[in-house]
Design a protein around this motif. Structure first.
Motif, PDB file in Angstrom:
ATOM      1  N   GLU A 211     -69.135 -81.037  -3.206  1.00  0.00           N
ATOM      2  CA  GLU A 211     -70.823 -80.200  -3.249  1.00  0.00           C
ATOM      3  C   GLU A 211     -70.969 -79.152  -2.157  1.00  0.00           C
ATOM      4  O   GLU A 211     -70.641 -77.870  -2.390  1.00  0.00           O
ATOM      5  CB  GLU A 211     -71.470 -80.588  -3.403  1.00  0.00           C
ATOM      6  CG  GLU A 211     -72.382 -81.194  -4.636  1.00  0.00           C
ATOM      7  CD  GLU A 211     -74.087 -82.121  -4.687  1.00  0.00           C
ATOM      8  OE1 GLU A 211     -74.358 -81.950  -5.621  1.00  0.00           O
ATOM      9  OE2 GLU A 211     -74.397 -82.301  -3.391  1.00  0.00           O
ATOM     10  N   GLU A 214     -67.487 -76.836  -2.378  1.00  0.00           N
ATOM     11  CA  GLU A 214     -67.681 -76.114  -3.889  1.00  0.00           C
ATOM     12  C   GLU A 214     -68.328 -74.689  -2.850  1.00  0.00           C
ATOM     13  O   GLU A 214     -68.200 -73.289  -3.233  1.00  0.00           O
ATOM     14  CB  GLU A 214     -68.797 -76.776  -4.575  1.00  0.00           C
ATOM     15  CG  GLU A 214     -68.699 -75.786  -6.095  1.00  0.00           C
ATOM     16  CD  GLU A 214     -69.778 -76.443  -6.676  1.00  0.00           C
ATOM     17  OE1 GLU A 214     -70.617 -76.187  -7.411  1.00  0.00           O
ATOM     18  OE2 GLU A 214     -68.452 -77.627  -7.745  1.00  0.00           O
ATOM     19  N   LYS A 215     -69.194 -74.692  -2.223  1.00  0.00           N
ATOM     20  CA  LYS A 215     -70.440 -73.957  -1.309  1.00  0.00           C
ATOM     21  C   LYS A 215     -69.216 -72.829  -0.756  1.00  0.00           C
ATOM     22  O   LYS A 215     -69.626 -71.585  -0.960  1.00  0.00           O
ATOM     23  CB  LYS A 215     -71.468 -74.683  -0.185  1.00  0.00           C
ATOM     24  CG  LYS A 215     -72.522 -75.312  -0.907  1.00  0.00           C
ATOM     25  CD  LYS A 215     -73.783 -75.977  -0.261  1.00  0.00           C
ATOM     26  CE  LYS A 215     -74.543 -76.277  -1.200  1.00  0.00           C
ATOM     27  NZ  LYS A 215     -75.425 -77.253  -0.244  1.00  0.00           N
ATOM     28  N   GLU A 218     -67.777 -71.140  -3.304  1.00  0.00           N
ATOM     29  CA  GLU A 218     -68.493 -69.695  -3.901  1.00  0.00           C
ATOM     30  C   GLU A 218     -68.774 -68.550  -2.785  1.00  0.00           C
ATOM     31  O   GLU A 218     -69.496 -67.078  -3.385  1.00  0.00           O
ATOM     32  CB  GLU A 218     -70.164 -70.448  -3.717  1.00  0.00           C
ATOM     33  CG  GLU A 218     -69.486 -71.558  -5.471  1.00  0.00           C
ATOM     34  CD  GLU A 218     -70.987 -72.016  -5.417  1.00  0.00           C
ATOM     35  OE1 GLU A 218     -71.247 -72.971  -6.440  1.00  0.00           O
ATOM     36  OE2 GLU A 218     -71.874 -72.036  -4.824  1.00  0.00           O
ATOM     37  N   GLU A 219     -68.867 -68.539  -1.830  1.00  0.00           N
ATOM     38  CA  GLU A 219     -69.029 -67.833  -0.543  1.00  0.00           C
ATOM     39  C   GLU A 219     -67.775 -66.433  -1.095  1.00  0.00           C
ATOM     40  O   GLU A 219     -67.778 -65.856   0.040  1.00  0.00           O
ATOM     41  CB  GLU A 219     -69.005 -68.338   0.450  1.00  0.00           C
ATOM     42  CG  GLU A 219     -70.451 -69.354   0.832  1.00  0.00           C
ATOM     43  CD  GLU A 219     -70.272 -69.369   2.520  1.00  0.00           C
ATOM     44  OE1 GLU A 219     -69.558 -69.647   3.183  1.00  0.00           O
ATOM     45  OE2 GLU A 219     -71.771 -70.539   2.499  1.00  0.00           O
ATOM     46  N   GLU A 221     -65.155 -64.267  -2.844  1.00  0.00           N
ATOM     47  CA  GLU A 221     -64.763 -64.101  -4.154  1.00  0.00           C
ATOM     48  C   GLU A 221     -63.412 -63.700  -4.276  1.00  0.00           C
ATOM     49  O   GLU A 221     -62.953 -63.374  -3.411  1.00  0.00           O
ATOM     50  CB  GLU A 221     -65.608 -62.750  -4.352  1.00  0.00           C
ATOM     51  CG  GLU A 221     -65.211 -62.260  -5.718  1.00  0.00           C
ATOM     52  CD  GLU A 221     -66.567 -60.840  -5.652  1.00  0.00           C
ATOM     53  OE1 GLU A 221     -65.616 -60.141  -6.711  1.00  0.00           O
ATOM     54  OE2 GLU A 221     -66.974 -60.105  -5.350  1.00  0.00           O
ATOM     55  N   TRP A 247     -64.991 -77.038 -11.098  1.00  0.00           N
ATOM     56  CA  TRP A 247     -65.104 -75.638 -10.808  1.00  0.00           C
ATOM     57  C   TRP A 247     -64.315 -75.106 -12.264  1.00  0.00           C
ATOM     58  O   TRP A 247     -63.413 -74.129 -11.818  1.00  0.00           O
ATOM     59  CB  TRP A 247     -63.698 -76.388  -9.929  1.00  0.00           C
ATOM     60  CG  TRP A 247     -64.061 -76.618  -8.333  1.00  0.00           C
ATOM     61  CD1 TRP A 247     -65.421 -76.981  -8.744  1.00  0.00           C
ATOM     62  CD2 TRP A 247     -64.266 -77.321  -7.468  1.00  0.00           C
ATOM     63  NE1 TRP A 247     -65.909 -77.115  -7.007  1.00  0.00           N
ATOM     64  CE2 TRP A 247     -65.090 -77.341  -6.286  1.00  0.00           C
ATOM     65  CE3 TRP A 247     -62.726 -77.219  -6.955  1.00  0.00           C
ATOM     66  CZ2 TRP A 247     -64.442 -78.067  -5.263  1.00  0.00           C
ATOM     67  CZ3 TRP A 247     -62.002 -77.562  -5.373  1.00  0.00           C
ATOM     68  CH2 TRP A 247     -63.501 -78.280  -5.040  1.00  0.00           C
ATOM     69  N   LEU A 250     -65.901 -71.829 -12.372  1.00  0.00           N
ATOM     70  CA  LEU A 250     -66.070 -71.128 -10.796  1.00  0.00           C
ATOM     71  C   LEU A 250     -64.606 -70.583 -10.501  1.00  0.00           C
ATOM     72  O   LEU A 250     -64.772 -68.611  -9.920  1.00  0.00           O
ATOM     73  CB  LEU A 250     -66.410 -72.268  -9.996  1.00  0.00           C
ATOM     74  CG  LEU A 250     -66.435 -71.228  -8.280  1.00  0.00           C
ATOM     75  CD1 LEU A 250     -67.331 -70.599  -8.341  1.00  0.00           C
ATOM     76  CD2 LEU A 250     -66.596 -72.986  -7.122  1.00  0.00           C
TER      77      LEU A 250
END
Length: 538
Positions: A211, A214-215, A218-219, A221, A247, A250
């Motif tokens: 997790e 993953e964060k 996500e930050e 692009e 993922w 994402l």
């Protein structure tokens, strides 16, 4: 002034008395390892711990509540459970009904344990972390079992007591059971592995670290990720597919996943049909598999392989952004410590037990799950592999034998299954299963796996615990079914059903067919014969 002096003398005398009591208490605690003491004194010395002056110099002695469960008495049997694994969770629940003179204690460093069967689904975002937890503390509370949140660091087998990391006094026992699991193999032996990888153990930390990674993704692009999973066993395979499932939404095409296998092929013990089905599933998910890969070291950006590059598909190192370590199980450090104290432990660090799950060196020590190796199985069979299903299935036997031992009854024997229903989460709401040498695949296979997992986890939820229990511990299997009134499928219909991969399959009907095949050898042969005819006809 006279009253003040009198109060001061009273306080001084009381403090001296309390000092003598504390000294006697300390001596009694030290002697608990060798000999229990009457409950009256136990309560007195444990509860008279805080005193204060209130109002007009009156001395008030405050009592602290004693720990959960009745304290040991001279006639008590003291059973201590070390570790809150899958087998011990069943023991705790069953021992709500136990002899009145049996005092039970659970020691674990965490108040909740993670159910391993649901972890791949949690990695794939099919479950929340909370859904995978077995809450030990409320379960113990319900069962009137003492819970100590601490870590066992040593045991004194001669004096029968257990040393804890944070508690100043040892815990006495008459019988002990260990269900402490295992740790990740090679994590400390491979340079860089602990520093740069995400290990599968401890399980409770695995999802947290994924997790966190993953964060960060996500930050940024348009970022890309290259995930390398070290370990070609069932855990590594599930982890690779679960990371794809997690993922892919994402990252899409910017996600690359590579699975490193040390052998010539994945799951070599399985049938050709099962292995082919696995290859298809991995190919469909664009998971690259490299064989003959032995990791030499992990750097900040590469998995460096050892040996001839011709033996590991020409690669000398594999670049990664995220490396997950699923290289199998190694023994718990506590087992090594206990070996130095005289407990029988194998060369690989597994606690040696007989087929009653009883230590071969210390009859009042038991062990279950990953931490042990079982000797003396019928026909000279090897100890089963490290898989959660064996820990779960050993639970009823452990319940029977722990209660039997303290009551001086005959112990029963544990016979691990030669084959069992293997279910691999594919990360997208489907699963791949193996049973009787045949592959099972589809959404219904995951639904069946989810049903079985939920059956187990729901047993221990506080809201599902009964208000009353019987006089005897419940030793039944968690997935026992009421077969009354159910009609068995025709063998040909069962064969057709188990080969279906569409979403209209009723998983319960399929599960019942599999269980019928497990229980009835004649029926199993008939179904497999129909399957063989179907394959030949294609």
């Amino acid at each position: 002034s006279h009253r003040s002096n009198s109060s001061s003398r009273s306080l001084e005398q009381t403090m001296m008395a309390m000092t003598r009591i504390a000294s006697a208490n300390s001596q009694l605690r030290r002697s608990r390892c060798k000999q229990p003491f009457p409950s009256l004194f136990y309560k007195l010395f444990l509860t008279m711990t805080v005193f204060q002056l209130q109002n007009k110099g009156r001395l008030i002695v405050q009592a602290l509540s004693p720990p959960p469960g009745p304290p040991p008495t001279i006639s008590s049997n003291r059973l201590v459970l070390i570790g809150g694994g899958h087998a011990h969770a069943q023991v705790i629940k069953a021992l709500k009904a136990r002899p009145k003179n049996l005092h039970v204690t659970l020691i674990d460093s965490q108040t909740s344990a993670t159910y391993s069967g649901m972890v791949p689904g949690c990695v794939a975002n099919l479950y929340t972390p909370a859904q995978t937890l077995l809450h030990l503390e409320p379960l113990c509370d319900w069962a009137t079992i003492e819970f100590i949140q601490d870590e066992v660091v040593d045991m004194d087998f001669d004096n029968q007591c257990i040393s804890l990391k944070h508690a100043p006094h040892p815990v006495p026992y008459d019988a002990v059971s260990l269900d402490i699991g295992s740790k990740s193999r090679g994590l400390d032996d491979t340079p860089g592995a602990r520093e740069y990888t995400i290990p599968t153990r401890p399980i409770s930390k695995l999802v947290e670290r994924i997790e966190a990674a993953e964060k960060l993704l996500e930050e940024i692009e348009g970022t890309a990720a290259s995930v390398v999973v070290v370990g070609g066993g069932a855990a590594g395979i599930e982890l690779a597919m679960s990371m794809r499932g997690r993922w892919n939404p994402l990252l899409g095409d910017n996600l690359k996943i590579t699975l490193l296998d040390a052998g010539e092929g994945l799951l070599p013990q399985e049938t050709p049909a099962n292995r082919q089905a696995l290859q298809t599933v991995l190919k469909d998910r664009d998971i690259k598999v490299l064989h003959n890969c032995h990791v030499e070291q992990i750097t900040e950006s590469h998995v460096v392989l050892e040996g001839d590059t011709n033996k590991n598909d020409g690669a000398s190192s594999i670049p990664y952004t995220h490396c997950l370590w699923a290289a199998g199980a190694a023994s718990h450090s506590l087992a090594d410590k206990l070996k130095s104290q005289g407990l029988a432990v194998s060369n690989r660090g597994w606690i040696r037990v007989n087929d009653s799950l009883q230590s071969v060196s210390h009859p009042n020590i038991f062990a279950a799950g990953d931490c042990c190796t079982i000797e003396g199985l019928p026909g000279g069979k090897a100890s089963p592999p490290k898989a959660g299903v064996y820990a779960v299935r050993s639970g009823p036997v452990l319940i029977e034998n722990l209660t039997g031992f303290v009551q001086k009854k005959q112990l029963i024997h544990y016979e691990p299954q030669d084959d069992f229903l293997k279910l691999l989460t594919c990360g997208d709401g489907t699963a791949l299963g193996y049973r009787f040498g045949i592959p099972l695949y589809g959404k219904w296979v995951f639904e069946m796996k989810d049903h079985i997992d939920q059956l187990f986890v729901n047993l221990f939820k506080k809201e599902n615990l009964p208000d009353t229990v019987g006089d005897e511990p419940d030793k039944s299997d968690f997935d026992a079914l009421d077969e009354e009134g159910r009609v068995r499928l025709d063998p040909q219909d069962a064969a057709l059903l188990l080969q279906r991969t569409d979403e209209k399959v009723n998983y319960l009907t399929a599960w019942h067919a599999i269980r019928d095949m497990t229980k009835d050898e004649s029926y199993r042969k008939d179904v497999l014969a129909c399957l063989e005819q179907k394959v030949l006809a294609q």
